[in-house]
Design an enzyme around this catalytic site. Structure first.
Site, short mmCIF file in Angstrom:
data_model
loop_
_atom_site.label_atom_id
_atom_site.label_comp_id
_atom_site.label_asym_id
_atom_site.label_seq_id
_atom_site.Cartn_x
_atom_site.Cartn_y
_atom_site.Cartn_z
N SER A 1 0.82 -1.22 0.00
CA SER A 1 0.00 0.00 0.00
C SER A 1 0.85 1.26 0.00
O SER A 1 1.92 1.30 0.62
CB SER A 1 -0.86 -0.02 1.26
OG SER A 1 -1.39 1.26 1.52
N GLU B 1 0.34 3.59 1.75
CA GLU B 1 0.42 4.04 3.14
C GLU B 1 1.75 3.70 3.79
O GLU B 1 2.07 4.22 4.85
CB GLU B 1 -0.74 3.44 3.96
CG GLU B 1 -2.06 4.14 3.72
CD GLU B 1 -2.14 5.54 4.34
OE1 GLU B 1 -1.57 5.75 5.42
OE2 GLU B 1 -2.76 6.43 3.73
N TYR C 1 -2.14 1.25 10.17
CA TYR C 1 -2.32 0.49 8.92
C TYR C 1 -1.02 0.50 8.12
O TYR C 1 -0.55 -0.54 7.65
CB TYR C 1 -3.46 1.12 8.11
CG TYR C 1 -3.63 0.51 6.73
CD1 TYR C 1 -4.34 -0.68 6.57
CD2 TYR C 1 -3.09 1.11 5.61
CE1 TYR C 1 -4.49 -1.24 5.31
CE2 TYR C 1 -3.24 0.56 4.34
CZ TYR C 1 -3.94 -0.62 4.20
OH TYR C 1 -4.09 -1.18 2.96
P1 GDP Z 1 -7.00 6.02 2.69
O1 GDP Z 1 -6.18 6.98 1.89
O2 GDP Z 1 -6.66 4.60 2.43
O3 GDP Z 1 -7.03 6.35 4.13
O4 GDP Z 1 -8.51 6.15 2.11
P2 GDP Z 1 -9.77 6.97 2.62
O5 GDP Z 1 -10.73 6.98 1.50
O6 GDP Z 1 -10.27 6.42 3.92
O7 GDP Z 1 -9.21 8.45 2.89
C1 GDP Z 1 -8.64 9.23 1.87
C2 GDP Z 1 -8.39 10.64 2.40
O8 GDP Z 1 -9.63 11.29 2.61
C3 GDP Z 1 -7.64 10.71 3.73
O9 GDP Z 1 -6.68 11.74 3.66
C4 GDP Z 1 -8.73 11.10 4.72
O10 GDP Z 1 -8.25 11.84 5.84
C5 GDP Z 1 -9.59 11.97 3.84
N1 GDP Z 1 -10.97 12.14 4.33
C6 GDP Z 1 -11.61 13.34 4.47
N2 GDP Z 1 -12.84 13.15 4.96
C7 GDP Z 1 -13.00 11.81 5.13
C8 GDP Z 1 -14.10 11.02 5.60
O11 GDP Z 1 -15.15 11.53 5.96
N3 GDP Z 1 -13.89 9.66 5.60
C9 GDP Z 1 -12.72 9.08 5.20
N4 GDP Z 1 -12.59 7.73 5.23
N5 GDP Z 1 -11.67 9.82 4.76
C10 GDP Z 1 -11.81 11.17 4.72
#
Ligand code: GDP
Length: 327
Positions: free
Chosen positions: A126, A128, A150
């Site tokens: 990932s 990440e 993660y």
């Molecule tokens: P990730 O990159 O694997 O963590 O995928 P996510 O879809 O969970 O998050 C992508 C980005 O969107 C991250 O930087 C989050 O902080 C941002 N984000 C902003 N608002 C939200 C929210 O309401 N839910 C989630 N899951 N992410 C959010």
């Protein structure tokens, strides 16, 4: 006929991968949690997948699965898949997305020793693992420096994969940047946005409460990323491959594109709110990958643009909302 084991077969990537490999004529075996088994059974039958009930935390069970199936290819896609969830369950994340990977790698290496047949292993790594990277875009040589539980678990698994590659197992890692589809759960921001946009379009009002609207991600189309994993498994040289679209957009831009697609373009901003509840303790501000190596060595290329990813997800959720309203 190739025999394949997929862990995480009920997830977004696992289900696309299973469909693809079954269509190719492979014998596909999928690991599924007991709690998901009943729901997965009808889907799996439709997809032609042999299900094996088991848990990533059960070392003996994982070894038995590999020993019994004797796969030619193992795709390890299971684990805690969401960064947000990993902050709530950091220890479980380390166990399932980190430690358990060594069990599968070790079982595959032993199978290879025992049978003398090549076992190809793909670890779904990932973006990440890079955390808040100092260099942009990130590629295979970017330092591994995670900022979430993660990311730390995936970093451990990433290193373990390299260790077993050194031991002679054909282990490829695909360092997957965010990849989306209508099969994404709403714990991810993309699907959270598209399902809310569809609901707002149907009801005529409402807002989407989100966290950091300025966060930038490199969002691609999940089946393209599955294609990269298959190519990596079958490439002569097992290696690390960044899989990314190479373009970024902010969460706000995703929301705008989704609301426009849902027909709410003119006053889209009125439907979006930033709420501290959804901010993370630490979060990479920008993630963007350089997939040059996958393009050159695997002949991989993404086939769906950002606008089209958003469009397909919104269209799916509009249909779903309509069906639910009609039900
Ligand atoms: P990730 O990159 O694997 O963590 O995928 P996510 O879809 O969970 O998050 C992508 C980005 O969107 C991250 O930087 C989050 O902080 C941002 N984000 C902003 N608002 C939200 C929210 O309401 N839910 C989630 N899951 N992410 C959010």
């Amino acid at each position: 006929m190739a025999r394949v084991v997929i862990t995480g077969v009920t997830g977004q990537d696992g289900s696309y991968l299973a469909e693809r490999l079954v269509a190719e004529g492979a014998e596909v075996h999928g690991l599924v949690r007991a709690s998901d088994a009943a729901a997965a059974a009808s889907d799996a039958l439709a997809r032609g997948v042999v299900l094996h009930e088991g848990d990533l935390g059960d070392e003996d069970g994982l070894r038995r699965l590999v020993d019994e199936v004797e796969p030619d290819e193992v795709y390890n896609l299971a684990g805690i898949s969401s960064v947000a969830q990993s902050w709530r369950e950091p220890v479980l994340t380390g166990r399932l997305s980190g430690l358990s990977v060594t069990v599968l790698l070790d079982a595959a290496a032993r199978l290879q020793d025992r049978t003398g047949r090549r076992v190809a292993f793909v670890q779904a790594s990932s973006s990440e693992i890079f955390g808040d990277a100092a260099v942009s875009p990130q590629d295979e040589s970017t330092p591994v420096r995670p900022v979430s539980p993660y990311g730390a678990a995936k970093a451990f698994a990433h290193h373990a994969a390299a260790v077993y590659r050194g031991r002679g197992l054909h282990v490829a890692t695909c360092i997957l940047f965010n990849h989306e589809s209508p099969r994404r759960p709403t714990t991810f921001v993309t699907r959270k946005i598209t399902s809310a946009a569809a609901r707002i379009a149907r009801e005529g009002s409402g807002t989407i409460r989100l966290g950091n609207l300025a966060a930038r991600r490199d969002w691609g189309w999940a089946p393209d990323y599955v294609d990269a994993m298959v190519r990596a498994a079958r490439h002569d040289v097992p290696d690390d491959f960044v899989v990314a679209s190479g373009t970024t957009h902010t969460v706000a831009e995703f929301a705008e594109a989704a609301l426009r697609r849902a027909g709410l373009g003119d006053d889209w901003a009125d439907h979006v709110e930033s709420d501290p509840e959804f901010f993370r303790p630490a979060d990479a501000s920008v993630m963007v990958g350089d997939a040059g190596k996958a393009r050159r060595e695997l002949g991989w290329t993404p086939s769906v643009t950002f606008e089209e990813v958003v469009g397909r997800m919104v269209d799916h959720d509009l249909e779903l909302a309509e069906r639910e309203a009609g039900a």
